[in-house]
Design a protein around this motif. Structure first.
Motif, mmCIF file in Angstrom:
data_model
loop_
_atom_site.group_PDB
_atom_site.id
_atom_site.type_symbol
_atom_site.label_atom_id
_atom_site.label_comp_id
_atom_site.label_asym_id
_atom_site.label_seq_id
_atom_site.Cartn_x
_atom_site.Cartn_y
_atom_site.Cartn_z
ATOM 1 N N MET A 11 0.828 -1.190 0.000
ATOM 2 C CA MET A 11 0.000 0.000 0.000
ATOM 3 C C MET A 11 0.869 1.249 0.000
ATOM 4 S SD MET A 11 -3.109 1.068 2.615
ATOM 5 C CE MET A 11 -3.661 -0.624 2.697
ATOM 6 N N LEU A 12 0.781 2.018 -1.083
ATOM 7 C CA LEU A 12 1.502 3.280 -1.189
ATOM 8 C C LEU A 12 0.575 4.381 -0.671
ATOM 9 C CD1 LEU A 12 3.988 4.884 -2.114
ATOM 10 C CD2 LEU A 12 3.010 4.942 -4.415
ATOM 11 N N GLU A 13 0.738 4.747 0.595
ATOM 12 C CA GLU A 13 -0.184 5.682 1.256
ATOM 13 C C GLU A 13 0.550 6.358 2.417
ATOM 14 O OE1 GLU A 13 -2.684 8.027 2.021
ATOM 15 O OE2 GLU A 13 -3.760 6.580 0.754
ATOM 16 N N ASP A 14 0.372 7.694 2.561
ATOM 17 C CA ASP A 14 1.072 8.430 3.620
ATOM 18 C C ASP A 14 0.140 8.943 4.708
ATOM 19 O OD1 ASP A 14 -0.181 10.278 2.016
ATOM 20 O OD2 ASP A 14 1.455 11.724 2.031
ATOM 21 N N VAL A 15 -1.143 8.604 4.610
ATOM 22 C CA VAL A 15 -2.101 9.043 5.633
ATOM 23 C C VAL A 15 -2.528 7.828 6.431
ATOM 24 C CG1 VAL A 15 -4.316 10.152 6.062
ATOM 25 C CG2 VAL A 15 -2.887 10.936 4.146
ATOM 26 N N GLU A 16 -2.167 7.801 7.732
ATOM 27 C CA GLU A 16 -2.437 6.640 8.577
ATOM 28 C C GLU A 16 -3.922 6.334 8.708
ATOM 29 O OE1 GLU A 16 -0.427 4.465 9.845
ATOM 30 O OE2 GLU A 16 1.386 5.444 9.089
ATOM 31 N N ASP A 17 -4.736 7.385 8.829
ATOM 32 C CA ASP A 17 -6.184 7.154 8.953
ATOM 33 C C ASP A 17 -6.745 6.457 7.712
ATOM 34 O OD1 ASP A 17 -6.193 8.298 11.420
ATOM 35 O OD2 ASP A 17 -6.926 10.260 10.760
ATOM 36 N N ILE A 31 -11.388 -10.190 2.566
ATOM 37 C CA ILE A 31 -10.097 -10.337 1.901
ATOM 38 C C ILE A 31 -9.046 -10.726 2.939
ATOM 39 C CG2 ILE A 31 -8.312 -9.207 0.521
ATOM 40 C CD1 ILE A 31 -10.895 -9.493 -0.984
ATOM 41 N N ASP A 32 -8.614 -11.963 2.909
ATOM 42 C CA ASP A 32 -7.557 -12.429 3.811
ATOM 43 C C ASP A 32 -6.231 -11.905 3.266
ATOM 44 O OD1 ASP A 32 -6.069 -13.681 5.697
ATOM 45 O OD2 ASP A 32 -6.399 -15.718 4.945
ATOM 46 N N HIS A 33 -5.593 -11.028 4.011
ATOM 47 C CA HIS A 33 -4.431 -10.342 3.455
ATOM 48 C C HIS A 33 -3.427 -9.944 4.521
ATOM 49 C CE1 HIS A 33 -6.829 -7.052 5.059
ATOM 50 N NE2 HIS A 33 -5.745 -6.279 4.984
ATOM 51 N N SER A 34 -2.237 -9.598 4.040
ATOM 52 C CA SER A 34 -1.232 -8.936 4.867
ATOM 53 C C SER A 34 -0.854 -7.665 4.125
ATOM 54 C CB SER A 34 -0.005 -9.827 5.067
ATOM 55 O OG SER A 34 0.611 -10.121 3.820
ATOM 56 N N THR A 35 -0.449 -6.644 4.855
ATOM 57 C CA THR A 35 -0.203 -5.342 4.234
ATOM 58 C C THR A 35 1.168 -4.806 4.603
ATOM 59 O OG1 THR A 35 -2.554 -4.799 4.351
ATOM 60 C CG2 THR A 35 -1.033 -2.971 3.988
ATOM 61 N N LEU A 36 1.839 -4.252 3.588
ATOM 62 C CA LEU A 36 3.064 -3.490 3.823
ATOM 63 C C LEU A 36 2.793 -2.080 3.337
ATOM 64 C CD1 LEU A 36 6.074 -3.181 4.561
ATOM 65 C CD2 LEU A 36 6.602 -3.823 2.181
ATOM 66 N N GLN A 37 2.841 -1.106 4.290
ATOM 67 C CA GLN A 37 2.605 0.286 3.912
ATOM 68 C C GLN A 37 3.939 0.980 3.644
ATOM 69 O OE1 GLN A 37 1.359 2.841 7.044
ATOM 70 N NE2 GLN A 37 1.350 4.671 5.742
ATOM 71 N N VAL A 38 3.995 1.746 2.540
ATOM 72 C CA VAL A 38 5.174 2.567 2.217
ATOM 73 C C VAL A 38 4.683 3.947 1.803
ATOM 74 C CG1 VAL A 38 6.587 0.602 1.482
ATOM 75 C CG2 VAL A 38 5.174 1.787 -0.202
ATOM 76 N N ASP A 39 5.579 4.963 1.993
ATOM 77 C CA ASP A 39 5.140 6.318 1.637
ATOM 78 C C ASP A 39 6.224 7.123 0.930
ATOM 79 O OD1 ASP A 39 6.880 6.821 3.681
ATOM 80 O OD2 ASP A 39 5.385 7.651 5.061
ATOM 81 N N SER A 40 7.187 6.405 0.325
ATOM 82 C CA SER A 40 8.223 7.112 -0.433
ATOM 83 C C SER A 40 8.664 6.240 -1.611
ATOM 84 C CB SER A 40 9.432 7.418 0.454
ATOM 85 O OG SER A 40 10.107 6.218 0.813
ATOM 86 N N LYS A 41 9.341 6.858 -2.548
ATOM 87 C CA LYS A 41 9.811 6.131 -3.729
ATOM 88 C C LYS A 41 10.789 5.023 -3.341
ATOM 89 C CE LYS A 41 12.086 6.864 -8.194
ATOM 90 N NZ LYS A 41 12.629 7.874 -9.137
ATOM 91 N N LYS A 46 11.892 -0.777 -2.715
ATOM 92 C CA LYS A 46 12.336 -1.854 -1.821
ATOM 93 C C LYS A 46 11.200 -2.841 -1.567
ATOM 94 C CE LYS A 46 14.323 -2.693 2.760
ATOM 95 N NZ LYS A 46 14.740 -2.093 4.050
ATOM 96 N N GLY A 47 9.984 -2.319 -1.429
ATOM 97 C CA GLY A 47 8.821 -3.158 -1.149
ATOM 98 C C GLY A 47 8.498 -4.123 -2.290
ATOM 99 N N ILE A 48 8.538 -3.622 -3.532
ATOM 100 C CA ILE A 48 8.184 -4.516 -4.640
ATOM 101 C C ILE A 48 9.257 -5.576 -4.862
ATOM 102 C CG2 ILE A 48 6.755 -2.781 -5.788
ATOM 103 C CD1 ILE A 48 9.010 -2.264 -7.726
ATOM 104 N N LYS A 49 10.498 -5.288 -4.458
ATOM 105 C CA LYS A 49 11.572 -6.269 -4.651
ATOM 106 C C LYS A 49 11.628 -7.289 -3.524
ATOM 107 C CE LYS A 49 14.622 -3.413 -7.513
ATOM 108 N NZ LYS A 49 15.937 -2.770 -7.655
ATOM 109 N N GLU A 50 11.434 -6.827 -2.302
ATOM 110 C CA GLU A 50 11.589 -7.718 -1.149
ATOM 111 C C GLU A 50 10.267 -8.331 -0.674
ATOM 112 O OE1 GLU A 50 13.725 -5.685 1.911
ATOM 113 O OE2 GLU A 50 15.499 -5.303 0.648
ATOM 114 N N TYR A 51 9.218 -7.526 -0.673
ATOM 115 C CA TYR A 51 7.928 -8.003 -0.184
ATOM 116 C C TYR A 51 7.207 -8.858 -1.224
ATOM 117 C CZ TYR A 51 3.318 -7.678 2.096
ATOM 118 O OH TYR A 51 2.120 -7.956 2.705
ATOM 119 N N GLN A 52 7.492 -8.582 -2.507
ATOM 120 C CA GLN A 52 6.883 -9.319 -3.619
ATOM 121 C C GLN A 52 5.358 -9.403 -3.473
ATOM 122 O OE1 GLN A 52 8.916 -13.101 -3.876
ATOM 123 N NE2 GLN A 52 10.752 -12.166 -4.754
ATOM 124 N N PRO A 53 4.700 -8.260 -3.598
ATOM 125 C CA PRO A 53 3.248 -8.189 -3.367
ATOM 126 C C PRO A 53 2.434 -8.884 -4.452
ATOM 127 C CG PRO A 53 4.039 -6.127 -4.292
ATOM 128 C CD PRO A 53 5.260 -6.958 -4.025
#
Length: 374
Positions: A11-17, A31-41, A46-53
């Motif tokens: 999830m590319l999002e910078d607003v916590e709410d 939706i059974d899921h796990s989430t990795l939030q990122v807010d910068s390029k 790093k997220g798409i390479k390591e987290y492999q969403p």
């Protein structure tokens, strides 16, 4: 289509709410899921390479980074996962632009109820596309394998034909020499020589037919201007070695109105095969063996009709005459490829062939070919 049990969402999002609100919507939507939030390029890469969403949810505008740039990074990294824009109000033009760029969907934060179904739909669509690509790749590999096999088969047939026809020519030449050396009164030797020569010719014809059929399947159509009557004369000269060729009277009625354009090699094979049958299946009991050939050529097509007064074909044999290796007469000494090759070659030229026959009276073969402009 069965999806994986737990979906990994980047999830590319910078607003916590907004993150919390989206998480709640996904849970309510089952939706059974796990989430990795990122807010910068940097975090996104790093997220798409390591987290492999499995799915990417992206706000449009972040400080010094936006969804369009994020999507471009996914394309550059060949990341084949759904990319869904989850953002505030956007113009209709912007939404259309996003879809054209390949973004799977866009969901407004003011109406997130559609997000769970949008994720599932996008995942299924990507799975279908992945299966399609995989299938196309497999078909391409199979195609390449078939082409390789065909190429090897071509080489094999040409090699075998060369290896066989060379010795056949030598044997034929030696038979002629042996006949010259034989005593004039030794009729048995002469008869044996004729029988052996006939066998050599039959084998040579079969090999030539095999090569012709192979070439027909592989070679592209080569269109050129053709004088059909001239091609018929050439064919009769080529077939003069056949026993009885000189006993067949050929008459040609040429009503061609315009030049005819087609593949001269294929048309020559067709004519050779038909005239060869005329010679082989002539009726020795008739006073004169003959074949009348009528040629009609218009700007649209050419019609060539061969009508002989030979042995004809029995009614029960007619349905099988175009089958490979089928011999309609006990008197046939060939491989049964003649009319099969005629049909194959005619169809390769996008034409039609029709055969009618009355046993012990006549046989008529009509070829219709398109007049192909160069």
């Amino acid at each position: 289509m069965k999806l994986k049990e737990k979906i990994k969402i980047l999830m590319l999002e910078d607003v916590e709410d907004d993150v919390t609100f989206i998480e709640n919507i996904l849970e309510k939507g089952g939706i059974d899921h796990s989430t990795l939030q990122v807010d910068s390029k940097a975090e996104f890469i790093k997220g798409i390479k390591e987290y492999q969403p499995d799915v990417i949810l992206s706000d449009h505008s972040l400080p010094q980074f936006n969804s369009i740039e994020a999507h471009k990074i996914c394309l550059k990294e060949n990341l084949f996962v759904p990319f869904i824009l989850v953002t505030g109000a956007v113009s209709e033009e912007f939404a259309v632009t996003c879809l054209k760029l390949g973004i799977d969907d866009y969901i407004l934060k003011s109406n997130l109820s559609r997000l769970p179904s949008a994720i599932l739909t996008a995942l299924r669509q990507r799975e279908l596309e992945k299966t399609k690509i995989q299938t196309m790749h497999e078909l391409k590999e199979q195609n390449e394998q078939i082409l390789k096999i065909n190429k090897e088969l071509d080489s094999f047939i040409y090699s075998i034909s060369h290896s066989l026809r060379g010795p056949l020519s030598t044997v034929s030449g030696l038979l002629n020499l042996a006949e010259l050396e034989s005593p004039e009164n030794n009729t048995n030797v002469k008869e044996l020589h004729k029988m052996m020569e006939a066998c050599v010719q039959r084998l040579d014809t079969t090999i030539r037919q095999m090569v012709d059929q192979c070439r027909n399947a592989r070679l592209e159509i080569d269109t050129n201007a053709i004088d059909i009557a001239e091609l018929i004369d050439k064919s009769m000269n080529n077939l003069s070695y056949l026993s009885g060729a000189d006993a067949v009277k050929v008459s040609i009625m040429n009503s061609a109105q315009v030049p005819f354009y087609s593949d001269s090699y294929r048309l020559e094979v067709i004519i050779n095969s038909i005239l060869s049958n005329v010679i082989k299946y002539r009726d020795p009991q008739k006073e004169q063996s003959e074949v009348s050939i009528q040629i009609i050529c218009t700007p649209e097509h050419a019609v060539i009709n061969f009508k002989d007064n030979g042995l004809g074909i029995c009614k029960k044999c007619m349905p099988k005459i175009f089958n490979m290796f089928y011999r309609a007469s006990e008197k046939s000494d060939g491989a049964g490829l003649g009319l099969y090759i005629v049909k194959e070659f005619v169809e390769r030229l996008k034409g039609t062939v029709t055969v009618t026959s009355v046993e012990n009276e006549n046989t008529s073969v009509t070829i219709v070919l398109p007049n192909t402009t160069i």
